[in-house]
Each structure stands twice: as C-alpha cells, then as structure tokens.
Motif scaffolding. Structure first.
Motif, mmCIF file in Angstrom:
data_model
loop_
_atom_site.group_PDB
_atom_site.id
_atom_site.type_symbol
_atom_site.label_atom_id
_atom_site.label_comp_id
_atom_site.label_asym_id
_atom_site.label_seq_id
_atom_site.Cartn_x
_atom_site.Cartn_y
_atom_site.Cartn_z
ATOM 1 N N LYS A 288 -11.434 -9.992 -1.512
ATOM 2 C CA LYS A 288 -10.247 -9.994 -2.385
ATOM 3 C C LYS A 288 -10.758 -10.301 -3.773
ATOM 4 C CE LYS A 288 -6.502 -9.085 -0.202
ATOM 5 N NZ LYS A 288 -7.041 -7.821 0.259
ATOM 6 N N GLU B 133 -6.057 -15.101 -4.531
ATOM 7 C CA GLU B 133 -5.920 -14.043 -3.525
ATOM 8 C C GLU B 133 -6.945 -14.236 -2.418
ATOM 9 O OE1 GLU B 133 -6.245 -10.072 -5.068
ATOM 10 O OE2 GLU B 133 -4.768 -10.424 -6.617
ATOM 11 N N ILE C 202 -10.422 0.989 4.637
ATOM 12 C CA ILE C 202 -10.010 1.244 3.255
ATOM 13 C C ILE C 202 -10.995 2.265 2.685
ATOM 14 C CG2 ILE C 202 -8.858 -0.948 2.762
ATOM 15 C CD1 ILE C 202 -11.455 -2.014 1.598
ATOM 16 N N GLU D 249 -15.789 -3.217 3.514
ATOM 17 C CA GLU D 249 -15.350 -4.537 3.989
ATOM 18 C C GLU D 249 -15.509 -4.711 5.494
ATOM 19 O OE1 GLU D 249 -11.430 -5.609 2.589
ATOM 20 O OE2 GLU D 249 -11.365 -7.419 3.830
ATOM 21 N N GLY E 14 -5.091 6.256 2.035
ATOM 22 C CA GLY E 14 -4.262 5.081 1.792
ATOM 23 C C GLY E 14 -4.919 4.205 0.745
ATOM 24 N N ALA E 15 -4.109 3.535 -0.049
ATOM 25 C CA ALA E 15 -4.673 2.588 -1.022
ATOM 26 C C ALA E 15 -3.601 1.568 -1.377
ATOM 27 C CB ALA E 15 -5.145 3.305 -2.276
ATOM 28 N N GLY E 16 -4.062 0.421 -1.750
ATOM 29 C CA GLY E 16 -3.109 -0.622 -2.122
ATOM 30 C C GLY E 16 -3.830 -1.816 -2.704
ATOM 31 N N GLY E 17 -3.146 -2.906 -2.750
ATOM 32 C CA GLY E 17 -3.759 -4.109 -3.303
ATOM 33 C C GLY E 17 -2.858 -5.302 -3.068
ATOM 34 N N GLU F 141 -4.716 -0.170 -10.101
ATOM 35 C CA GLU F 141 -5.717 -0.520 -9.089
ATOM 36 C C GLU F 141 -5.621 0.432 -7.886
ATOM 37 O OE1 GLU F 141 -6.062 -4.751 -8.259
ATOM 38 O OE2 GLU F 141 -6.660 -4.309 -6.195
ATOM 39 N N THR G 125 0.830 -1.206 0.000
ATOM 40 C CA THR G 125 0.000 0.000 0.000
ATOM 41 C C THR G 125 0.867 1.259 0.000
ATOM 42 O OG1 THR G 125 -0.050 0.375 2.382
ATOM 43 C CG2 THR G 125 -1.630 -1.205 1.537
ATOM 44 N N THR H 39 -11.571 -7.612 -7.199
ATOM 45 C CA THR H 39 -12.448 -6.490 -7.514
ATOM 46 C C THR H 39 -12.411 -6.243 -9.013
ATOM 47 O OG1 THR H 39 -11.752 -5.506 -5.413
ATOM 48 C CG2 THR H 39 -12.873 -4.059 -6.941
ATOM 49 N N LYS I 283 -8.635 2.862 -6.673
ATOM 50 C CA LYS I 283 -9.190 2.827 -5.312
ATOM 51 C C LYS I 283 -9.130 4.216 -4.676
ATOM 52 C CE LYS I 283 -8.395 -2.030 -4.310
ATOM 53 N NZ LYS I 283 -7.407 -3.017 -3.874
ATOM 54 N N TYR J 192 -5.506 4.008 8.367
ATOM 55 C CA TYR J 192 -5.681 3.168 7.175
ATOM 56 C C TYR J 192 -5.116 1.772 7.435
ATOM 57 C CZ TYR J 192 -4.719 1.283 2.533
ATOM 58 O OH TYR J 192 -4.648 0.465 1.433
#
Ligand SMILES: C=C(O[C@@H]1C=C(C(=O)O)C=C[C@H]1O)C(=O)O
Ligand SMILES: NC(=O)CC[C@H](N)C(=O)O
Length: 925
Positions: A701, A746, A862, A684, A876-879, A893, A634, A703, A897, A835
C-alpha cells in the motif's frame, strides 16, 4: 501472566483487528480465551449459558456506532445488564472496551458519542496518560489498565467518532488523552527511512518484529496544511471510578501501539484482584469443551513448540516424483519464449497452459518459473450454482471432456481441494537426490481463485440478491462450444485450477531447468468430490522417462538457436544520448511518452470518471461516519478485440506485458474449456506457505512513480550530472513516500488487517511483522511494502490457510466484512472476477522436505488482463480510499495502474496486424 484459570471472553464486533488481541497472550494461556461474534447468540441464551463461565470480558473495536443496535449485537444488552447490576450493587464482570467497545461503554453509562473533529485511521498519536490513572486510591480498590506504562506512548488510532468528554457521566474518569497534533509526521522526519536497496529477505523464516523507533517530538506542533488548526485534545481512555470497567479509544492490538501486552496483563491482574475481593466463582474451574468450541477460532490444543517437525511419516506409496536437471545454467540461459514454443510442440501438448513466471529476475522473490502445457485435469467452479466442471484429456489427449457436478448445499469447493491434496503428501522424489529447497512447486494445482470466492470464504458474508445469476438456461445447459459463456459463471468462473503433473521449473537466476513429472505407476484414479468424481493424476514411469528424454534432445536443438537476452527493462538514457545513438528501446519509450493516451480512450470503463468520483466521495463519507476505515474501490476497463487467437495472446504476453512490466509474480494461464486467458504482471504477494509451515503475506500500500526523466533540459553539466540529479530526486521521492502519513496509514491498516487474518490460521503469537513499511523500488515505481509472517497451525493446510484470509485485505480495505458489503454497493454489484483474487499454486508435499506437507504461493491479481471466450479483454484497477483521499488523485491512480497493463501504441498495431479480416474494425487500433 500468573492467572492459571482466568477465563476471558472476547466479543467481536466484526472488526478486522479483534483477532490481533490474541497475539497479546502467551500460547499456553489461550485455551482460556473464547472469541465469539456479536450476533452468535441471542442475549438471553448468552447470559444464561455462556457468560457465567467467564471471569472477564473484552469488547472489540468495530464499524458503526453504539447507538445502532445492529452494530453492537449482543454487546448492547450485555452492557445494559452490567450497568443495571452495578446500579443495584450486584456483581458484574470486569470489562475492557476497545474503540467501538470503549464508545459503547461510555454511551451505556450516559456519555454522548459524536463525530470526531479529526478523523484518524492508521495514524499514530502520542497518548498522554494522566497521573490520576496511576493512583489506586479514590473509590476504586483496583489498579488501572494503563498502570506501569510511561506517561507518553505511541498508539495507533482508527476512529471517526469520539466520546464527548463534556458528556462523560460522573462515574467515569478520564485516564488518558491525546493532542490532535502532527507528532507522527514530526517524529518521522527525524527517523531514518527504510529504503530496501537490496530488497533481500535474508531469512524467510524469521518471526521477529521490525522495530521503528520514532522519537517523540518535544512539544505539540502542527504541520502546514493540517486540518487541526487549534490545539485540542481527544479522550483516549477512561475507567469506572468504583468498578473494574475500562476503555481505550486507541488500538492496543495494533503492531505500532506500544505496551499493548502490558495493558492485557494489567486487565488480568485487575480481574484476579476483583475475583478475590468479591469472592467470585465462575461456573467451572476450566472452560468445558462445549464452551471452548464456541470460539470462532479454536484456541485449544495449540502447541507452542510446534516448530518441531511432525513425526516422520511413511512415504506416499501411490505417487512418486521423477525429476531431472535437464539444463545446466552454465551452458547459457535459454529464452523462455522459445522454451514455451518447444514444449508446445511436444506430443500431448495442449492450449491448457499454466505458466507462473518469475519475470523480474533481479527480485528476491524470484527463484523459479513453472511452466506446463499439458495438465492432468482442470476444475472450474461457480459459487452461485455450486457447480464444478472438471475437464480432463480424452484418450487421444488432444481433446478434453468436461463433466459437471453440483456440490451439496453447505459444502465448500476449497474443502474438496484441500482433502484432495491430502493424497499428495510425503511423495518420494526419484531420479535426483533432492530438489533445491527454494524450488517450492513440485506439482499440484496452478490457477486462480477469483474475488467472488469470498461468498464461500468470508465468514458472515451473505451474497446480495443483486448478485444472483440471472441466467435461465444455465440449469439445462449442455456443454458445447456455443453454450460457453452463456452467463458470467461460465465465462469467468469464480475459481479455475489446473492440476499440473508434468512441468518445467526454470531457475531464473542461474538459467538452469528441471523437468518434473508425477508418477502414478498403477494409473489409479483419485477421488475429487467425495464419490462424485474421480480423476487421473500422474503418468507411468515409462511415460515420464520418455518425456524427459525427448525434452533433453529438444533442449540442445533450441539452445543452439536461442541463448537468452536476459529480460532487462528499458534503460534510462539521457534524451540527447538516445537520439544521438538512435537507441531502439529508448526511441520506443519516447514514442509511447509522446503518444500518451488514456486507457479510457481504447477501453471502456465500467464507470467513467464522472461516476467514479461520486463513489469515492461516498466512500469518504462512510469513513467519516465510522462505517469503514479504508475502502479499496475498483473498476474495470473493457474492450472487445473481436479475434485473439491463443498464439497471439502468448505473443502479446511475451512481447508486451512481460517486457513492459516484468514483475515477480507474472503469469500466463489459459483455460481452453472456458475460453479464458489470464495475463498477469502482479507485483504483490498475497500468501505463501513454505515447506517449514511459515506463512508469509506481503501487502503493498503506497505507490509513487520513480524519477526517470532526463534532467538535461535543466542545463546540467553533462550526462553524469544529469544522472546524479535524477538519482538524488528519486531517492528524495522514496523518502517522501516512506514518511507520507496518508500512505503509511493505508499500509498500517492493511498490515493490522492481515495480522488479524493470519491470527485465524496461525499460532496467534507467532504472527509478526519482520518488515514494516519498507520502500521497495521497481523499474517504474517505489512501493511501501510490509512483510507479515506467522507459523501455520498444525491442524491447517495451505488451502485452509488461504481460505481463512481470502479475499486479500489489500483489495478490500478494513474492516473486511463491512467494507466488502459497502464495496458491493459502490461498485454496483459488478463481479470483480479474477481481478482482486489471487493467482498461484498449491503444491503437493514431497518427502525431501522435512515436513512432507503441501506448500503454496499466490499473488494478488492486480496489473492483469483477463481475456474471456468472447474475446473481451478486461483490466481491473483501483486504489485504497481513506479519509485523506483526494478524489481526482485517486482517479488518476486508477488510470496510471491500468496504463501499466494496457497495450502500448506499438502493441495496438501488433493486435491490428494480427486481427482476422472478418473481425470488426476498431478506429483506434
Ligand atoms: C487496487 C489495486 O492495487 C492495490 C492497491 C494499492 C494502493 O492503493 O496503493 C496497491 C497495491 C494493491 O494492493 C490495483 O492495482 O488495481
Ligand atoms: N475502530 C473502531 O472501533 C471504530 C469505532 C467507530 N466505528 C469509529 O469509527 O469511531
């Protein structure tokens, strides 16, 4: 299982799946099992004082490789000891090695462990059990782990390394292999997808496993683009030719592996037979207490029938709950924002706000929103300084005073929260017979637990030096507005919780509203940090009644003004139609689309694309080395807005985030004492514990964007045809998501991780997966969501239960501990802060539910903006990165997000117009 006193030691190599093995035992037999960590003892101590009590050994999966002594801990010398004993014809305990355990056994006996030709994490393969495995003759008098199991079974694999079959020593015999084909992809194509149209969870207490039966394909095939270009097989299991030593490369404990339980049963039967043959006697018939207590998770005293409610207890005599339905939904729904404003005009209202907002009315997770604007007290916590700040209203109630307490070393803040809440069980409800069952919050803590709380919850984690606080002023700091935010610890505390004792519960489906107030007639104070601090919770009955009366009066006045337009997301209209009707919502959408911007244009990422891509590549490399299986990488996007008043933030929440991204776990939290505000639109669920003690986690998990584009430009015949085509494409996309093995991998990795977490805090074999990878469709995205449940142990409460599973596995990856350490490095030791943590409540327990115990519900933080005292907004964002990740797609991604949160152009102008003249100007706003 017919093994009354068979005693098993499981050695955990810090893998996040080890505790799933416990789910393969009957609860009544678990008191004979002990799980230890591979670094819990020196080998010599273990050999002399622990091992002799056991009849057999299971060696767990784990990160790393057998050649690395650190990865195996005492397993290394143990295996060497076993090998030597056998070489000298002495007795050695039966062993079963799984994945890393399997590789370690192979390596100890002389095999080579090398990189797999195909790295496989979270995928299913058809295991081919060789006929030899079934023959009990040969040199061994023992059966096999794989006895009485069909020749082909589905099993989950998580590995990057393999035991090289050519190097297998003479004493080990291959018992199973698998083809490196795409059997799982082919089988999924022939299996009906799970598309949850209704999104309904009919029975929230159901503890039955979902079953997806995938029909095996008839021959070995490869899908186009798959990296397996040649048909080859991989070693999946072996056994010792003479002694009861076995290993499997796949994971018998995964939710998707068939016959896992049978394998454990076989191992037990083999051990019994071995004990008879060699007349083995362990130290004691039953495990003595001092040995049982070594287990990382206590496995004694688990009551298999603890679904029965505990014996009735006396009512709580210190506290009561006064509740009244102050608005009947049939009178029309009130607009939440107006309600908010009305509450803020009540006497005693403050900027200390706790709003858990079930903003997505149609979601099955949405029952009630909870709203409070005057809390009993607020506590924040810094893990680095071990410091708690408690602020409560001063007498005049408008201002607050803050006190600072330092916790003694080794104490954990969540233990204090847990013992504090124990004063609030069996609270009687007055003024109303009972509150609706699904109104789960009855007062208690609302707030967040930030990601860095992992320092106190994640066992084995040691805070790296690089994360220590560099602030020198901190120790001498006195609380004044100017010193706020002298360092990260006060700017964004690791934990912040309001204690809510007077609030509204809004039924989002009916529109009805309850007002609820905790009564503490004697105004007794309650101890919070042993004898260090005490706080006042609850109001007198007279105050509570006065509050209810004034609310009711005000309700009718605002109801005249505002009957809600219910929160519906922008409709999809054909472009022609939209322009023709000049539809406002659509026009706004069109404006946003034409103005597509990247968040990095207005927010500065901590690391930009050119730094993020190498971090992804490093994560992929580490996965290839067997160090981790999945890494949730992230970053943050930040922007300083100069001035953002509390009112403008509320405005921003309602007019932008809640509207743009209405989600079941939306929230607005503000903590004036630290100047922090959290605006969340999380989809979530992290964890909920309901009144029956059922714990539920719902990891997401996978998207994919929904098909929302108008197809008119493709010359379709009219609006109807356009809609049909769009729906058809949208369904196909949902179906693609369901059968995408990367996304499924995932999801499965996190499902198995979450099951493992729950096995610590629930009765292990109640941990089940009632929904395995169902597609849930929201306004803009389809998501692959699983539901994992278990029955909370009777010796645990919702706080300990949450702490045992924190941080959320969907934000770390697996195995959790090693992956968190890797993430610290990859993310440059920058705090994730709020986050990646969780937002929600720990509720007091009221006497109108049969257990009278505390409950909880938390979301994963998130799709959330955090605003600090310096007016810096961070998102914050991630994957999740897996071996199959494509770096560019992963970066996109992250941007996607962030865009679900970041102010749209229209909101940018809103902020611009609300900025004070003295604020620094921004070219983009
Ligand atoms: C990391 C984020 O989300 C997590 C990662 C997801 C994924 O990889 O598909 C989905 C939901 C979250 O568990 C985020 O939104 O920032
Ligand atoms: N799941 C495991 O035990 C993995 C073992 C080893 N680290 C590998 O990746 O092959």
């Amino acid at each position: 299982m017919a093994m009354e006193s068979l005693k098993t030691i499981i050695i955990d190599n810090y893998d996040s799946y080890t505790f799933n093995l416990l789910q393969l035992w009957d609860t009544k037999d678990l008191h004979n099992v002990v799980v230890i960590r591979n670094d819990q003892f020196e080998w010599e101590y273990f050999q002399e004082h622990v091992l002799p009590y056991f009849d057999n050994i299971i060696i767990s999966p784990g990160p790393g490789r057998p050649e690395n002594p650190k990865d195996l801990g005492l397993v290394g010398p143990l295996l060497e000891f076993q090998r030597r004993e056998l070489a000298h014809d002495r007795v050695a305990l039966p062993m079963f090695g799984i994945c890393l355990g399997f590789q370690a056994i192979g390596w100890t006996f002389g095999a080579k462990v090398s990189h797999a030709a195909r790295v496989v994490h979270g995928r299913l393969s058809l295991i081919n059990i060789l006929e030899d495995a079934r023959t009990r003759n040969g040199d061994s008098p023992y059966g096999d782990i794989l006895d009485d199991i069909p020749t082909n079974i589905w099993a989950t694999r998580y590995h990057s390394l393999v035991v090289d079959p050519k190097s297998l020593p003479e004493c080990l015999q291959v018992t199973a292999t698998c083809w490196e084909d795409d059997a799982d992809i082919l089988a999924l194509r022939n299996t009906p997808p799970r598309l949850d149209k209704a999104l309904s969870d009919s029975n929230e207490n159901s503890l039955r496993n979902d079953s997806v039966h995938m029909k095996p394909p008839t021959n070995h095939q490869y899908t186009e683009g798959c990296e397996a270009s040649l048909p080859y097989t991989t070693l999946m299991a072996f056994r010792h030719k003479v002694h009861p030593i076995y290993g499997v490369q796949f994971h018998p404990e995964s939710i998707c592996t068939e016959y896992g339980r049978k394998m454990i049963d076989n191992f037990h039967n083999i051990t019994e037979q071995w004990k008879r043959n060699v007349q083995y006697q362990s130290f004691a018939h039953q495990l003595p207490e001092h040995i049982s207590q070594l287990s990382v998770v206590s496995l004694t005293g688990l009551n298999p029938s603890s679904s029965l409610p505990p014996p009735p207890q006396d009512f709580n005599t210190n506290y009561a709950l006064v509740a009244e339905k102050i608005w009947n939904g049939s009178d029309g729904s009130l607009d939440t924002q107006s309600l908010f404003k009305m509450l803020q005009q009540q006497p005693g209202a403050s900027q200390s706000i706790a709003f858990l907002d079930s903003a997505r009315q149609s979601s099955p997770y949405c029952h009630y929103s909870f709203l409070s604007v005057n809390n009993a007290f607020t506590m924040t916590y810094s893990t680095l300084h071990h410091e708690t700040r408690i602020s409560s209203p001063d007498n005049n109630s408008k201002s607050r005073s803050t006190s600072i307490y330092t916790l003694p070393p080794q104490q954990k803040i969540l233990s204090y929260v847990s013992s504090f809440l124990q004063h609030f069980t069996h609270v009687p409800v007055q003024g109303i017979k009972s509150l609706p069952r699904n109104l789960n919050f009855r007062g208690g803590f609302i707030g967040y637990i930030g990601y860095e709380m992992k320092r106190e919850t994640l066992e084995g984690y040691i805070t790296p030096i690089k994360q220590r606080c560099a602030c020198t002023e901190h120790e001498t700091e006195t609380i004044s507005p100017s010193s706020l935010g002298c360092c990260q610890c006060t700017l964004e505390p690791d934990l912040a919780l309001h204690f809510v004792d007077k609030f509204l519960a809004i039924n989002v489906k009916e529109g009805s509203i309850y007002a609820i107030c905790i009564v503490n007639q004697d105004q007794q104070r309650q101890n919070l940090l042993d004898d260090r601090a005490d706080v006042l919770v609850g109001h007198t009955l007279e105050h509570a009644q006065g509050w209810l009366q004034s609310l009711k009066r005000n309700m009718y006045s605002i109801s005249k003004a505002k009957i809600s337009k219910s929160l519906s997301p922008p409709k999809i209209l054909c472009k022609k139609d939209a322009w023709h009707h000049n539809e406002m919502a659509t026009a706004e959408e069109a404006l946003e689309t034409s103005n597509r911007f990247s968040p990095s244009q207005i927010f500065t990422p901590d690391v930009d694309r050119s730094q993020y891509i190498p971090a992804i590549e490093e994560a992929i490399r580490l996965i290839g080395e067997g160090e981790t299986y999945e890494v949730c990488l992230t970053t943050h996007f930040r922007r300083n807005f100069g001035v953002l008043s509390p009112t403008s933030l509320i405005e921003l929440y309602f007019s932008h985030l809640r509207r743009r991204n209405p989600s079941p776990f939306s929230a607005f939290l503000s903590f004036p004492a630290t100047g922090l505000t959290v605006l969340s639109s999380s989809p979530e669920r992290f964890m909920r514990v309901n009144a029956q003690g059922i714990v539920e986690m719902k990891p997401i998990k996978g998207t994919t964007a929904r098909v929302r584009d108008c197809c008119c430009s493709e010359h379709v015949a009219g609006e109807r045809e356009c809609k049909r085509l769009r729906q058809q494409r949208d369904k196909a996309r949902a179906q693609d998501l369901w059968s995408d093995v990367k996304e499924r991998g995932e999801n499965l990795m996190i499902v198995d991780l979450v099951r493992n977490d729950l096995a610590h805090v629930c009765i292990p074999n109640t941990v089940t997966v009632p929904k395995l990878m169902h597609v849930e469709s929201y306004e803009t995205v389809h998501q692959l969501v699983s539901t994992v449940r278990g029955k909370q142990r009777s010796d645990a409460d919702p706080i300990q239960t949450l702490a045992g599973c924190f941080p959320p596995g969907s934000m770390t990856g697996a195995p959790k501990l090693r992956t968190v350490e890797i993430l610290d490095e990859l993310e440059g030791h920058i705090n994730r802060g709020v986050y990646s943590g969780c937002v929600g409540y720990f509720s007091i327990g009221t006497a109108d539910n049969e257990r009278g115990q505390c409950t909880s519900d938390f979301s994963v933080v998130i799709r959330t903006a955090v605003v600090n005292a310096r007016k810096e907004v961070s998102i914050g964002a991630g994957g999740a990165i897996t071996f199959l990740s494509k770096p560019d797609a992963e970066w996109n991604e992250v941007v996607l997000k962030t865009e679900s949160v970041v102010p749209s152009p229209s909101v940018r102008s809103f902020i611009a117009s609300n900025r004070s003249k003295s604020a620094p100007s921004s070219p983009l706003l």
